[in-house]
Design an enzyme around this catalytic site. Structure first.
Site, PDB file in Angstrom:
ATOM      1  N   GLU A 294       0.808  -1.230   0.000  1.00 55.52           N
ATOM      2  CA  GLU A 294       0.000   0.000   0.000  1.00 55.52           C
ATOM      3  C   GLU A 294       0.839   1.277   0.000  1.00 55.52           C
ATOM      4  O   GLU A 294       0.541   2.218   0.735  1.00 55.52           O
ATOM      5  CB  GLU A 294      -0.940   0.000   1.230  1.00 55.52           C
TER       6      GLU A 294
HETATM    7  C1  ACM Z   1      -1.914  -5.390   3.990  1.00 53.62           C
HETATM    8  O1  ACM Z   1      -2.979  -5.873   4.414  1.00 53.62           O
HETATM    9  N1  ACM Z   1      -1.804  -4.098   3.731  1.00 53.62           N
HETATM   10  C2  ACM Z   1      -0.759  -6.245   3.772  1.00 53.62           C
END
Ligand code: ACM
Length: 484
Positions: A294
């Site tokens: 992310e």
């Molecule tokens: C995640 O759930 N951002 C690895």
């Protein structure tokens, strides 16, 4: 039993009964330590003396088992004369003792003396794992958990033959591991958590104690320093890591994707060199997780540059790279392990395929199956639901070998169940989300594909409830299961 062993056979009229004069025999320090752990627990619940002695005993642990069963395999025999657990390694003996604990009555887990009998139905078991990696992840950044709390989690997961504990040690909300060369990471960056509580961090001595405690239960700690996103706590601690040298405030909410290291500054890599060195020094296992998920505030070409540089630093400090599946878009060093957290998203699947094309192996943590922080159903008071509602059956009923299209079964190292802690701030909440789903993920990682069956698992899980009651575990009494 959970996980279901590879092969087991009942021995008719051969019930073993642990009596007050029983002994535990084990040769050598490693097996005697395992024997002492077993004795300590059984002394509490039975009130028996259970001396540990060299060589054979009523219960005998021996390291002369067959090599064919691998590092974690073992054989167990319980009959009227006693119990024998043999393996090629002490690790295999430990897994076998885990099985014995499940064969004993639930009250054997009690912390005060109970009435017997302490019977084990006669049996022979031959057992070894399907996968070498069976993990749980605990996010100690969103909410901090103390050493004792993490030890409690280790105790509970070790009952299901979990062999890796992945600690998510840094995120936007908090930095949780002491780094001597950058002390403000913990002084400032560890000083809060989601909701604004006081946070916390592990000193080097505490972290070493935690790693040793896990190791004594044959669990390898995998430390994660999440980069280049999920880094607000670090950015807030050191102005020079930011683009404009102006540090952001500490962050106590739960949005993701707003923070990023500065990719084109040398200091970013000087910082990571130090952090990875100090964390690697505290890591006997060979994996160091650099996150990579992310990174929505990192421009993509810069992200790829970052992955190349950061992975090189992990390797420089003697560790194999582990990273969330996004890192597979960049170049990965040999021996890397990519953690798949996708659902049925084709983009995530393509990244898993890219990982394998680069020679990496995969640990599977599909969010819609293995994320322990997802709600069980719409009424679950804790947890999130962005990956869907994850019932006990949903978390159990999938096959790691065929989960990701285009990924061969040979590329799968195993499975891991992550617990993110945005909504979790104490042990009873951890227990509620972890149990009863974690044992199912552990079984997917251990048991043969042919043994995986929801009806059988559901029945075996029902019996585990009685053990959690004795242990005082605040498990979710899922209505799918006929708890006994
Ligand atoms: C995640 O759930 N951002 C690895």
């Amino acid at each position: 039993m959970i996980p279901q062993p590879t092969a087991h056979q009942a021995l008719a009229d051969q019930t073993f009964a642990l009596a007050s004069d029983a002994t535990i025999g084990a040769a050598g320090p490693a097996l005697q330590q395992i024997a002492e752990q077993l004795a300590t627990q059984l002394r509490r619940s039975t009130g028996f003396a259970l001396p540990v002695q060299d060589g054979a005993g009523t219960i005998t642990l021996a390291q002369n088992g067959p090599d064919e069963l691998g590092a974690e395999g073992y054989e167990l025999r319980a009959d009227t004369d006693g119990v024998t657990i043999t393996a090629a390694t002490s690790e295999g003996v430990f897994r076998g003792v885990t099985t014995l604990r499940q064969l004993l009555p639930a009250k054997a887990h009690a912390d005060s003396p109970q009435e017997g009998p302490w019977e084990v139905t006669g049996t022979t078991i031959t057992d070894s794992p399907r996968y070498s990696y069976r993990g749980m992840m605990l996010d100690v950044s969103r909410h901090f958990f103390t050493l004792d709390q993490v030890k409690h989690v280790i105790d509970l997961i070790s009952l299901y033959k979990v062999n890796h504990l992945h600690l998510h040690l840094s995120d936007d909300q908090g930095w949780r591991i002491q780094v001597d060369s950058w002390p403000n990471l913990t002084e400032h960056g560890g000083s809060t958590q989601v909701g604004g509580g006081e946070g916390g961090y592990y000193t080097k001595a505490e972290y070493a104690e935690l790693v040793q405690y896990a190791s004594d239960r044959y669990i390898t700690v995998v430390p994660e320093i999440d980069t280049p996103g999920h880094t607000n706590a670090a950015l807030s601690s050191y102005p020079e890591l930011n683009k404009g040298d102006l540090p952001p405030s500490l962050y106590t909410e739960t949005e993701v994707g707003f923070s990023s290291f500065t990719i084109d500054k040398d200091v970013t890599y000087e910082f990571l060199d130090d952090v990875f060195r100090e964390v690697a020094e505290q890591t006997p296992g060979d994996l160091l997780h650099l996150g990579g998920d992310e990174a929505h505030s990192t421009e993509h070409s810069e992200y790829l540059t970052f992955v190349a540089k950061a992975t090189e630093l992990v390797v420089k400090h003697g560790k194999r790279v582990m990273g969330w599946h996004e890192v597979a878009d960049g170049p990965l060093p040999a021996g890397s392990v990519v953690q798949y957290w996708g659902t049925e998203d084709p983009k995530a699947q393509v990244l898993a395929q890219k990982a394998v094309e680069q020679g990496a192996t995969l640990v599977l943590s599909p969010a819609n199956r293995s994320y322990l922080d997802m709600k069980y159903d719409a009424e679950t008071p804790l947890g999130l639901d962005w990956a869907g509602l994850v019932s006990v059956e949903q978390s159990y009923s999938w096959n790691p070998a065929t989960l990701v299209p285009g990924v061969p079964a040979s590329a799968i190292d195993g499975v891991e169940a992550p617990l993110w802690t945005e909504t979790v701030d104490d042990v009873s909440k951890i227990e509620y989300l972890v149990f009863p789903r974690l044992p199912g993920i552990a079984e997917l990682g251990w048991s043969a594909e042919s043994a995986l069956d929801w009806a059988s698992y559901r029945d075996r899980l029902a019996e585990q409830g009685s053990r959690w009651e004795v242990l005082g575990v605040n498990f979710y009494r899922a209505p799918e299961i006929d708890w006994r």
